[in-house]
Design an enzyme around this catalytic site. Structure first.
Site, PDB file in Angstrom:
ATOM      1  N   ILE A  12       1.129  -1.307   0.215  1.00 40.95           N
ATOM      2  CA  ILE A  12      -0.323  -0.144  -0.230  1.00 40.95           C
ATOM      3  C   ILE A  12       1.214   1.195  -0.081  1.00 40.95           C
ATOM      4  CG2 ILE A  12      -1.794   0.698   0.927  1.00 40.95           C
ATOM      5  CD1 ILE A  12      -2.434  -2.006   2.311  1.00 40.95           C
ATOM      6  N   SER A  34      11.891  -5.767   5.234  1.00 40.17           N
ATOM      7  CA  SER A  34      11.075  -6.881   6.043  1.00 40.17           C
ATOM      8  C   SER A  34       9.972  -7.591   5.565  1.00 40.17           C
ATOM      9  CB  SER A  34      11.056  -6.762   7.681  1.00 40.17           C
ATOM     10  OG  SER A  34      10.243  -6.203   7.463  1.00 40.17           O
ATOM     11  N   SER A 124      -6.770  -1.064  10.897  1.00 39.10           N
ATOM     12  CA  SER A 124      -7.250  -2.220   9.707  1.00 39.10           C
ATOM     13  C   SER A 124      -8.793  -2.507   9.780  1.00 39.10           C
ATOM     14  CB  SER A 124      -7.154  -3.941   9.342  1.00 39.10           C
ATOM     15  OG  SER A 124      -7.460  -4.808   9.336  1.00 39.10           O
ATOM     16  N   ALA A 125      -9.928  -2.965   9.148  1.00 37.03           N
ATOM     17  CA  ALA A 125     -11.277  -3.473   9.434  1.00 37.03           C
ATOM     18  C   ALA A 125     -11.137  -4.575  10.076  1.00 37.03           C
ATOM     19  CB  ALA A 125     -12.091  -3.689   7.984  1.00 37.03           C
ATOM     20  N   TYR A 148      -2.390  -9.533  16.012  1.00 33.80           N
ATOM     21  CA  TYR A 148      -2.181  -8.849  14.316  1.00 33.80           C
ATOM     22  C   TYR A 148      -3.478  -7.584  14.988  1.00 33.80           C
ATOM     23  CZ  TYR A 148      -2.618  -6.763  10.586  1.00 33.80           C
ATOM     24  OH  TYR A 148      -3.610  -5.388   9.355  1.00 33.80           O
ATOM     25  N   LYS A 152      -3.560  -3.785  16.116  1.00 35.39           N
ATOM     26  CA  LYS A 152      -4.549  -1.865  15.665  1.00 35.39           C
ATOM     27  C   LYS A 152      -4.767  -1.659  16.465  1.00 35.39           C
ATOM     28  CE  LYS A 152      -1.955  -2.198  11.130  1.00 35.39           C
ATOM     29  NZ  LYS A 152      -1.244  -1.883  10.977  1.00 35.39           N
ATOM     30  N   PHE A 177     -10.011  -1.733   3.991  1.00 37.21           N
ATOM     31  CA  PHE A 177     -11.458  -3.233   3.763  1.00 37.21           C
ATOM     32  C   PHE A 177     -10.088  -4.396   3.901  1.00 37.21           C
ATOM     33  CE2 PHE A 177     -15.020  -3.202   6.600  1.00 37.21           C
ATOM     34  CZ  PHE A 177     -14.921  -1.733   7.424  1.00 37.21           C
ATOM     35  N   ARG A 230     -16.464 -10.058   1.196  1.00 32.92           N
ATOM     36  CA  ARG A 230     -15.641  -8.888   2.120  1.00 32.92           C
ATOM     37  C   ARG A 230     -16.066  -7.524   1.133  1.00 32.92           C
ATOM     38  NH1 ARG A 230     -15.717 -11.818   4.583  1.00 32.92           N
ATOM     39  NH2 ARG A 230     -14.184 -13.478   5.721  1.00 32.92           N
TER      40      ARG A 230
HETATM   41  P1  NAD Z   1       3.581  -4.497   2.944  1.00 35.61           P
HETATM   42  O1  NAD Z   1       3.916  -5.766   4.026  1.00 35.61           O
HETATM   43  O2  NAD Z   1       3.755  -4.931   1.703  1.00 35.61           O
HETATM   44  O3  NAD Z   1       4.237  -3.339   4.558  1.00 35.61           O
HETATM   45  C1  NAD Z   1       4.376  -3.142   5.430  1.00 35.61           C
HETATM   46  C2  NAD Z   1       6.064  -2.504   5.180  1.00 35.61           C
HETATM   47  O4  NAD Z   1       6.319  -2.062   6.351  1.00 35.61           O
HETATM   48  C3  NAD Z   1       7.446  -3.736   4.379  1.00 35.61           C
HETATM   49  O5  NAD Z   1       7.684  -2.850   3.373  1.00 35.61           O
HETATM   50  C4  NAD Z   1       7.656  -3.697   5.324  1.00 35.61           C
HETATM   51  O6  NAD Z   1       9.019  -4.164   5.368  1.00 35.61           O
HETATM   52  C5  NAD Z   1       7.985  -2.509   6.614  1.00 35.61           C
HETATM   53  N1  NAD Z   1       8.245  -2.658   7.950  1.00 35.61           N
HETATM   54  C6  NAD Z   1       7.726  -3.667   8.718  1.00 35.61           C
HETATM   55  N2  NAD Z   1       8.228  -3.381   9.601  1.00 35.61           N
HETATM   56  C7  NAD Z   1       8.777  -2.504   9.392  1.00 35.61           C
HETATM   57  C8  NAD Z   1      10.247  -1.825  10.721  1.00 35.61           C
HETATM   58  N3  NAD Z   1      10.013  -1.837  12.142  1.00 35.61           N
HETATM   59  N4  NAD Z   1      10.246  -0.485  10.665  1.00 35.61           N
HETATM   60  C9  NAD Z   1      10.494  -0.331   9.301  1.00 35.61           C
HETATM   61  N5  NAD Z   1       9.680  -1.148   8.312  1.00 35.61           N
HETATM   62  C10 NAD Z   1       8.994  -1.697   8.686  1.00 35.61           C
HETATM   63  O7  NAD Z   1       2.229  -4.323   3.778  1.00 35.61           O
HETATM   64  P2  NAD Z   1       0.681  -3.627   3.328  1.00 35.61           P
HETATM   65  O8  NAD Z   1      -0.045  -4.469   2.852  1.00 35.61           O
HETATM   66  O9  NAD Z   1       1.341  -2.282   2.682  1.00 35.61           O
HETATM   67  O10 NAD Z   1      -0.096  -2.852   4.779  1.00 35.61           O
HETATM   68  C11 NAD Z   1       0.596  -1.990   5.177  1.00 35.61           C
HETATM   69  C12 NAD Z   1       0.190  -1.622   6.474  1.00 35.61           C
HETATM   70  O11 NAD Z   1      -1.341  -1.823   6.067  1.00 35.61           O
HETATM   71  C13 NAD Z   1       0.588  -2.074   7.368  1.00 35.61           C
HETATM   72  O12 NAD Z   1       0.283  -1.927   8.557  1.00 35.61           O
HETATM   73  C14 NAD Z   1      -0.715  -2.841   7.852  1.00 35.61           C
HETATM   74  O13 NAD Z   1      -1.270  -3.680   8.841  1.00 35.61           O
HETATM   75  C15 NAD Z   1      -1.794  -2.135   7.400  1.00 35.61           C
HETATM   76  N6  NAD Z   1      -3.346  -3.138   6.500  1.00 35.61           N
HETATM   77  C16 NAD Z   1      -2.743  -3.998   5.352  1.00 35.61           C
HETATM   78  C17 NAD Z   1      -3.749  -4.514   4.655  1.00 35.61           C
HETATM   79  C18 NAD Z   1      -3.950  -5.527   3.602  1.00 35.61           C
HETATM   80  O14 NAD Z   1      -4.426  -6.398   3.254  1.00 35.61           O
HETATM   81  N7  NAD Z   1      -2.618  -5.572   2.655  1.00 35.61           N
HETATM   82  C19 NAD Z   1      -5.418  -4.618   5.863  1.00 35.61           C
HETATM   83  C20 NAD Z   1      -5.979  -3.349   6.545  1.00 35.61           C
HETATM   84  C21 NAD Z   1      -4.504  -2.881   6.751  1.00 35.61           C
HETATM   85  C1  UD1 Z   2      -7.263 -11.963   5.701  1.00 35.14           C
HETATM   86  C2  UD1 Z   2      -7.155 -10.866   7.489  1.00 35.14           C
HETATM   87  C3  UD1 Z   2      -7.390  -9.596   8.330  1.00 35.14           C
HETATM   88  C4  UD1 Z   2      -6.801  -8.930   6.900  1.00 35.14           C
HETATM   89  C5  UD1 Z   2      -7.573  -9.143   5.601  1.00 35.14           C
HETATM   90  C6  UD1 Z   2      -7.132  -8.459   4.596  1.00 35.14           C
HETATM   91  C7  UD1 Z   2      -7.587 -13.661   8.556  1.00 35.14           C
HETATM   92  C8  UD1 Z   2      -8.155 -14.139   8.928  1.00 35.14           C
HETATM   93  N1  UD1 Z   2      -7.901 -12.002   8.005  1.00 35.14           N
HETATM   94  O1  UD1 Z   2      -8.691 -11.310   6.181  1.00 35.14           O
HETATM   95  O2  UD1 Z   2      -7.316 -10.049   9.317  1.00 35.14           O
HETATM   96  O3  UD1 Z   2      -6.729  -7.650   7.279  1.00 35.14           O
HETATM   97  O4  UD1 Z   2      -6.853 -10.469   4.699  1.00 35.14           O
HETATM   98  O5  UD1 Z   2      -5.115  -8.468   4.466  1.00 35.14           O
HETATM   99  O6  UD1 Z   2      -6.181 -14.085   8.214  1.00 35.14           O
HETATM  100  N2  UD1 Z   2     -10.666 -17.315   0.725  1.00 35.14           N
HETATM  101  C9  UD1 Z   2     -10.644 -17.810   0.070  1.00 35.14           C
HETATM  102  N3  UD1 Z   2      -9.253 -19.073  -0.101  1.00 35.14           N
HETATM  103  C10 UD1 Z   2      -8.405 -18.652  -0.275  1.00 35.14           C
HETATM  104  C11 UD1 Z   2      -8.027 -17.343   0.113  1.00 35.14           C
HETATM  105  C12 UD1 Z   2      -8.998 -16.780   0.839  1.00 35.14           C
HETATM  106  O7  UD1 Z   2     -11.156 -18.975  -0.117  1.00 35.14           O
HETATM  107  O8  UD1 Z   2      -6.977 -19.112  -0.571  1.00 35.14           O
HETATM  108  C13 UD1 Z   2     -11.306 -16.134   0.894  1.00 35.14           C
HETATM  109  C14 UD1 Z   2     -10.921 -16.336   2.680  1.00 35.14           C
HETATM  110  O9  UD1 Z   2     -11.964 -17.755   3.398  1.00 35.14           O
HETATM  111  C15 UD1 Z   2     -11.964 -14.923   2.788  1.00 35.14           C
HETATM  112  C16 UD1 Z   2     -12.140 -13.946   1.838  1.00 35.14           C
HETATM  113  O10 UD1 Z   2     -10.968 -14.921   0.372  1.00 35.14           O
HETATM  114  O11 UD1 Z   2     -13.135 -15.088   2.505  1.00 35.14           O
HETATM  115  C17 UD1 Z   2     -11.009 -12.868   1.241  1.00 35.14           C
HETATM  116  O12 UD1 Z   2      -9.977 -13.971   2.204  1.00 35.14           O
HETATM  117  P1  UD1 Z   2      -8.359 -12.968   2.628  1.00 35.14           P
HETATM  118  O13 UD1 Z   2      -8.056 -11.931   1.633  1.00 35.14           O
HETATM  119  O14 UD1 Z   2      -7.931 -13.480   3.610  1.00 35.14           O
HETATM  120  O15 UD1 Z   2      -8.968 -11.117   3.843  1.00 35.14           O
HETATM  121  P2  UD1 Z   2     -10.216 -11.557   5.002  1.00 35.14           P
HETATM  122  O16 UD1 Z   2     -10.534 -13.284   5.377  1.00 35.14           O
HETATM  123  O17 UD1 Z   2     -11.388 -10.734   4.873  1.00 35.14           O
END
Ligand code: NAD
Ligand code: UD1
Length: 336
Positions: A12, A34, A124-125, A148, A152, A177, A230
């Site tokens: 992101i 990382s 996060s949601a 995790y 948050k 979300f 979702r």
């Molecule tokens: P990502 O892992 O791609 O990005 C996170 C970045 O943070 C990585 O580049 C990692 O190397 C860096 N990082 C981790 N720990 C660190 C530290 N101690 N010091 C410096 N850098 C560090 O993840 P993302 O999907 O881009 O998510 C970004 C943020 O959004 C995260 O906080 C995540 O929890 C939150 N979030 C993500 C999702 C999702 O599904 N991707 C959903 C809800 C919330």
């Molecule tokens: C997951 C994380 C959540 C995180 C979110 C967004 C868990 C329990 N929750 O949620 O904390 O914020 O990702 O990154 O891991 N599915 C399949 N087959 C697969 C993969 C997923 O059927 O191989 C289904 C899952 O059951 C779910 C949907 O697809 O119903 C979405 O899954 P996923 O992308 O992992 O997102 P979340 O479950 O919403």
């Protein structure tokens, strides 16, 4: 403005860097790499034609963090850095509390010291836990099912205490979300290490032949086709939400929280069918058992972000599937 982006090399964060640079902001990224590669930032530079200052820096290294704030005058911080795997957090909770909570406390401490009090935080949601009150609004009760999610909630609470102690702070927590898709250029996208946990990266890797078939986790949920629903939101829309948030900080909002989602719920089968149609490719799948911790449905009421941030998602399910597939095809091994 000069914006510090923690975790800016990640999925992101890299998309947010593109939008920040294209909106005329100056960007400094810190990341410990990382869960990312520096190449994502080279690609951001290539897409935008703008430079980024990058430092390999771990938030746990407070001395270096302090030095960075001494060396640069920073207006606002967007804090993405954190570990994000639910499964890993259950196996290794201390790593999650140390990295996500202690790392954030270090950041807030150093920001306080240098009088930088404008922050956008990636929440996060997942903080809504196993709720069935839909659509989810920002004032719904919070609960977490795993370490995790608890990190948050803890960070959001720390931020509330911080703001209560000093209302010079302006803090926006964005509860994402389900982020999906990739930049339309196909140059940056999600690069999961190992086998993806999330649905769309998994489908994309089946499509490219790296994985044999998708297992749909359960088809006996209380939804229109029995598979979980979702609120998937395109990562570029999400990135734009950070521009809206950065601009909102100028109006001294205090502490505010916004859900970022489209408000539309799609089932696993909806996503699978849409991927097949949008990309004209068949995805083999099988129905498996439920995944522990999954809930029937989760989607937001996007009204608050719309009225207060002026933000709304514009991209839809076809864009998610088309862009995810373009990224996967153009980069079969991610940034390797
Ligand atoms: P990502 O892992 O791609 O990005 C996170 C970045 O943070 C990585 O580049 C990692 O190397 C860096 N990082 C981790 N720990 C660190 C530290 N101690 N010091 C410096 N850098 C560090 O993840 P993302 O999907 O881009 O998510 C970004 C943020 O959004 C995260 O906080 C995540 O929890 C939150 N979030 C993500 C999702 C999702 O599904 N991707 C959903 C809800 C919330
Ligand atoms: C997951 C994380 C959540 C995180 C979110 C967004 C868990 C329990 N929750 O949620 O904390 O914020 O990702 O990154 O891991 N599915 C399949 N087959 C697969 C993969 C997923 O059927 O191989 C289904 C899952 O059951 C779910 C949907 O697809 O119903 C979405 O899954 P996923 O992308 O992992 O997102 P979340 O479950 O919403």
């Amino acid at each position: 403005m000069r914006i510090l982006v923690t975790g800016g090399a990640g999925y992101i964060g890299s998309h947010a860097c593109v939008e920040l640079l294209e909106s005329g902001h100056e960007v400094i990224v810190i990341d410990n790499l990382s869960n990312s590669k520096e190449m994502s930032l080279s690609r951001v530079k290539e897409i935008t034609g703008h430079d980024i200052k990058f430092y390999t820096l771990d938030l746990l290294d407070k001395v270096k963090l302090n030095q960075l704030f001494s060396d640069h005058s920073i207006d606002s911080v967007i804090h993405f850095a954190g570990l994000k795997s639910v499964a890993e957090s259950i196996v290794n909770p201390l790593a999650y509390y140390r990295n996500n909570v202690s790392g954030s406390v270090n950041l807030f401490d150093v920001m306080t010291k240098h009088n930088v009090k404008n922050l956008v935080f990636s929440s996060s949601a997942t903080v809504y836990g196993l709720t069935d009150s839909l659509p989810l609004k920002e004032n719904c009760p919070l609960s977490a099912e795993n370490p995790y999610g608890r990190t948050k909630i803890m960070i959001e609470e720390i931020l509330r205490d911080l703001h209560d102690s000093d209302n010079a702070w302006n803090i926006i927590s964005l509860r994402y979300f389900n982020p999906v898709g990739a930049h339309a250029s196909g140059r940056i996208g999600e690069d999961p290490s190992g086998i993806p946990n999330n649905l769309l990266p998994y489908i994309s890797q089946v499509a490219i032949g790296k994985l044999k078939q998708l297992t749909v986790y359960g088809n006996d949920y209380a939804t229109h086709d029995g598979t979980c629903i979702r609120d998937y939101v395109h990562v570029v829309d999400l990135a734009k939400g950070h521009i809206s948030a950065i601009e909102k900080l100028d109006s001294h909002p205090g502490l505010v929280i916004y859900n970022l989602g489209t408000g539309n719920g799609y089932s696993v089968m909806d996503m699978l069918g849409s991927f097949e149609r949008a990309n004209n490719i068949a995805i083999p799948y099988t129905i498996g058992p439920r995944r522990p911790g999954d809930i029937d449905a989760s989607y937001t009421d996007p009204g608050l972000a719309m009225s207060e941030l002026g933000w709304q998602a514009n991209l839809g399910i076809e864009d998610f599937c088309r862009d995810a597939w373009r990224w996967q095809q153009d980069n079969p091994n991610g940034y390797e």
